[in-house]
Design an enzyme around this catalytic site. Structure first.
Site, PDB file in Angstrom:
ATOM      1  N   ASP A   1       7.567  10.760  27.602  1.00  0.00           N
ATOM      2  CA  ASP A   1       7.097   9.827  26.573  1.00  0.00           C
ATOM      3  C   ASP A   1       7.202  10.566  25.231  1.00  0.00           C
ATOM      4  O   ASP A   1       6.383  11.442  24.941  1.00  0.00           O
ATOM      5  CB  ASP A   1       5.654   9.428  26.904  1.00  0.00           C
ATOM      6  CG  ASP A   1       4.961   8.722  25.740  1.00  0.00           C
ATOM      7  OD1 ASP A   1       5.602   8.492  24.691  1.00  0.00           O
ATOM      8  OD2 ASP A   1       3.761   8.407  25.884  1.00  0.00           O
TER       9      ASP A   1
ATOM     10  N   HIS B   1      -0.929   8.292  27.429  1.00  0.00           N
ATOM     11  CA  HIS B   1      -1.180   6.966  26.869  1.00  0.00           C
ATOM     12  C   HIS B   1      -1.131   5.947  28.005  1.00  0.00           C
ATOM     13  O   HIS B   1      -0.423   6.149  28.992  1.00  0.00           O
ATOM     14  CB  HIS B   1      -0.069   6.701  25.846  1.00  0.00           C
ATOM     15  CG  HIS B   1      -0.218   5.469  25.018  1.00  0.00           C
ATOM     16  ND1 HIS B   1       0.056   4.216  25.506  1.00  0.00           N
ATOM     17  CD2 HIS B   1      -0.598   5.299  23.726  1.00  0.00           C
ATOM     18  CE1 HIS B   1      -0.142   3.325  24.539  1.00  0.00           C
ATOM     19  NE2 HIS B   1      -0.554   3.949  23.453  1.00  0.00           N
TER      20      HIS B   1
ATOM     21  N   CYS C   1      -5.835   4.021  23.432  1.00  0.00           N
ATOM     22  CA  CYS C   1      -5.025   3.677  24.610  1.00  0.00           C
ATOM     23  C   CYS C   1      -4.922   4.846  25.576  1.00  0.00           C
ATOM     24  O   CYS C   1      -3.863   5.086  26.163  1.00  0.00           O
ATOM     25  CB  CYS C   1      -3.638   3.186  24.228  1.00  0.00           C
ATOM     26  SG  CYS C   1      -3.660   1.669  23.289  1.00  0.00           S
TER      27      CYS C   1
ATOM     28  N   LYS D   1       7.210   4.193  14.859  1.00  0.00           N
ATOM     29  CA  LYS D   1       6.446   5.415  14.595  1.00  0.00           C
ATOM     30  C   LYS D   1       7.285   6.447  13.848  1.00  0.00           C
ATOM     31  O   LYS D   1       6.854   7.577  13.640  1.00  0.00           O
ATOM     32  CB  LYS D   1       5.952   6.010  15.907  1.00  0.00           C
ATOM     33  CG  LYS D   1       4.880   5.151  16.598  1.00  0.00           C
ATOM     34  CD  LYS D   1       4.253   5.884  17.758  1.00  0.00           C
ATOM     35  CE  LYS D   1       3.590   4.981  18.757  1.00  0.00           C
ATOM     36  NZ  LYS D   1       2.327   4.401  18.309  1.00  0.00           N
TER      37      LYS D   1
ATOM     38  N   GLN E   1       5.268  10.348  20.252  1.00  0.00           N
ATOM     39  CA  GLN E   1       4.611  11.147  19.204  1.00  0.00           C
ATOM     40  C   GLN E   1       5.390  12.409  18.852  1.00  0.00           C
ATOM     41  O   GLN E   1       4.944  13.186  18.011  1.00  0.00           O
ATOM     42  CB  GLN E   1       3.188  11.535  19.650  1.00  0.00           C
ATOM     43  CG  GLN E   1       2.274  10.365  19.945  1.00  0.00           C
ATOM     44  CD  GLN E   1       1.962   9.523  18.705  1.00  0.00           C
ATOM     45  OE1 GLN E   1       2.221   9.923  17.570  1.00  0.00           O
ATOM     46  NE2 GLN E   1       1.427   8.338  18.931  1.00  0.00           N
TER      47      GLN E   1
END
Lengths: 411, 159
Positions: free
Chosen positions: A199, A122, A365, A225, A202
């Site tokens: 990261d 991202h 993104c 999220k 997700q």
């Protein structure tokens, strides 16, 4: 297939019609919806406990501080960090990654050093490293992907070297949906003396995460999220590293003593949290963690895998539909990027919206990834535990209707 | 069926323009070129203009975009080729108002582009429709700026 239908009832927003059709919300990789339980906790905080934290002696300040710090404990337990000193509240994944790039980056990276990321990142896990590389004269190196949408582990072994100071990778790609073997990659980074930054935007909402077992040095994720409010996120960092790092922002809350010409910092984790924090956000995230924990992260992960195993073959069977990322449902999370031959994803997303199905279209993104895949844009459906087989069927039907509309102009 | 609402957005003439865009490609000779993108979605347009004596003699566009942005750019080329820069700027303004759902008066000069009025009901797609027109506006204004600054430059030198 098990059902989590009763949990879906907790989400008031899902009980509406959009364009005269029952809403099918499949944009969960962008943000998730909030259950009534989380909304109630935030409302109750403002109605009963609102006060500034860490500084008042009065009862409300005490209550607000306790709720906020209890939320930090919930985060610590949720990702199995060793101590709450390792849990920093941020605005979200983007801020978390920027803090690592600024604070740890300035400390550890010098001219000629290398920072390793992949093509499937991202923008928030690309641009902060580009800026660090520019500041320091370091080099940003990209790990390639395999043709079937996995991170190329052979290439990772070639790219991560003794020159590497930082490796920063997504746990789950926000476009390809694949799960990266973070533990293996962390061992590789550590063998070369680099730190591992992950990261987790997700992954954290969808599967159990144990930062201690993964042995990662930094782990970033966002509250919104995972059923929490916007504007709150987390940076996990190993205590020994956070102790060495300088704060990125300065002001109230983060100081120990302030003299006219210099200041000393508060202890961890508050050293990094300048200014009045997002108190309601932190408490709301705590409530979201309670909610997800009640369902069970293993249950959520397993259910979503079953949903993907159900929908992926159906999508693949539609003539002209291309799916990006791993083809094996076992390796594919509920993030499914796709295109329909001859149709631009914007047109697809508008048509699906008319059928009540909310998906994202665009570059997600992740422009370097789309350049790498040589597609200008894709549509993306992304599932969460409150989505059902019926939602999956509605997506498939809406795609078929969209194809029909654009092929024949009329329906 | 909810897709019937899409007819407002995707009328046959719009789909024709998007699948067979007019003036698509590259000019042999151009006086200026503009590349513009829509950062929220990744659409890109490259526009080449041939402007002589204040008149848009010819133009071509290329790039990647959805059917709305492609059709809109195609319709725009039909509408503005042969027009003066000033006439084109008026059309750009008129088109921008049209797709935002505002009153624009006589639409004849917009030609097929007037068909895109339905975009106003799809706010997320307004930027798709205006991308090509914004590129054209930038091209004309930049050219006027350079002309002005060249003139000033000449005046400075006393030429």
């Amino acid at each position: 297939m098990q059902t989590l239908d009763h949990w879906r009832q907790d989400f008031p927003i899902l009980k509406q019609q959009v364009n005269d059709e029952p809403l099918v919300y499949l944009d969960n990789a962008a943000t998730t919806q909030k259950p009534q339980q989380v909304l109630d906790v935030i409302e109750a905080y403002y109605q009963q406990d609102n006060a500034n934290v860490h500084r008042g002696v009065h009862t409300l300040a005490e209550r607000a501080t306790k709720s906020y710090e209890t939320a930090r404990e919930k985060v610590q337990q949720f990702i199995q960090a060793k101590s709450t000193k390792e849990i920093l509240f941020t605005r979200g994944t983007t801020t978390s990654l920027n803090w690592v790039a600024k604070s740890y980056g300035d400390l550890a990276v010098e001219k000629g050093d290398e920072i390793v990321i992949s093509y499937a990142e991202h923008h928030s896990n690309i641009v902060p490293w580009q800026q660090l590389a520019k500041r320091k004269g370091a080099k940003l190196v990209y790990i390639e992907l395999t043709d079937d949408g996995y991170l190329d582990l052979e290439d990772a072994k070639a790219k991560i070297t003794d020159q590497t100071k930082i490796v920063s990778l997504a746990h789950v790609s926000n476009v390809l949906g694949g799960i990266n073997p973070i533990k293996t990659l962390t061992e590789l980074a550590h063998q070369h003396g680099a730190v591992m930054v992950v990261d987790g935007a997700q992954s954290t909402p969808h599967m159990p995460v144990n930062v201690t077992e993964l042995d990662v040095d930094f782990y970033a994720f966002s509250g919104h999220k995972m059923c929490g409010p916007t504007g709150i996120g987390v940076l996990y960092g190993k205590q020994a590293l956070l102790e060495k790092m300088e704060p990125v922002e300065f002001g109230g809350e983060m100081i120990d003593f302030v003299y006219p010409q210099e200041s000393t910092w508060s202890e961890l984790p508050w050293k990094f949290e300048a200014g009045t924090p997002n108190i309601a956000g932190g408490i709301g995230l705590g409530a979201a963690i309670d909610y997800l924990t009640a369902i069970g992260m293993d249950t959520i992960h397993q259910y979503e895998q079953e949903l993907v195993a159900y929908v992926l073959p159906k999508l693949e069977a539609i003539e002209g539909v291309t799916i990006y990322g791993p083809k094996d449902p076992k390796d594919h999370t509920g993030v499914i990027a796709f295109n329909i031959e001859g149709l631009h994803p914007h047109d697809v997303a508008t048509a699906l919206d008319m059928e009540g199905v909310a998906v994202r279209a665009g570059h997600h993104c992740a422009q370097p990834l789309l350049q790498y895949l040589k597609v200008p844009a894709t549509a993306r459906a992304s599932f969460y535990f409150y989505n059902t087989k019926e939602d999956a069927d509605r997506l498939v039907d809406a795609i078929l209707a969209t194809k029909e509309f654009f092929q024949n102009g009329l329906i | 069926m909810a897709l019937s609402k899409l007819d407002n957005l995707y009328r046959q003439v719009i789909l024709d323009h998007s699948s067979h865009p007019h003036h698509h490609g590259v000019l042999d000779e151009s006086t200026n070129e503009i590349e513009m993108n829509n950062p929220t979605c990744g659409d890109v347009i490259q526009l080449q203009l041939h402007i002589e004596d204040g008149v848009i003699k010819d133009m071509r566009f290329d790039g990647s975009g959805c059917s709305i942005s492609t059709a809109s750019a195609s319709m725009m080329t039909d509408a503005v080729i042969g027009k003066t820069e000033q006439e084109a700027l008026v059309l750009i303004e008129q088109f921008s108002e049209l797709v935002q759902g505002n009153e624009t008066g006589d639409l004849d000069d917009l030609g097929d582009a007037a068909m895109l009025s339905g975009v106003a009901k799809f706010p997320a797609r307004i930027k798709c429709a205006t991308l090509g027109w914004k590129a054209l506006e930038q091209g004309i204004l930049e050219k006027q700026d350079t002309t002005v600054s060249k003139q000033l430059h000449r005046e400075d030198k006393g030429e």
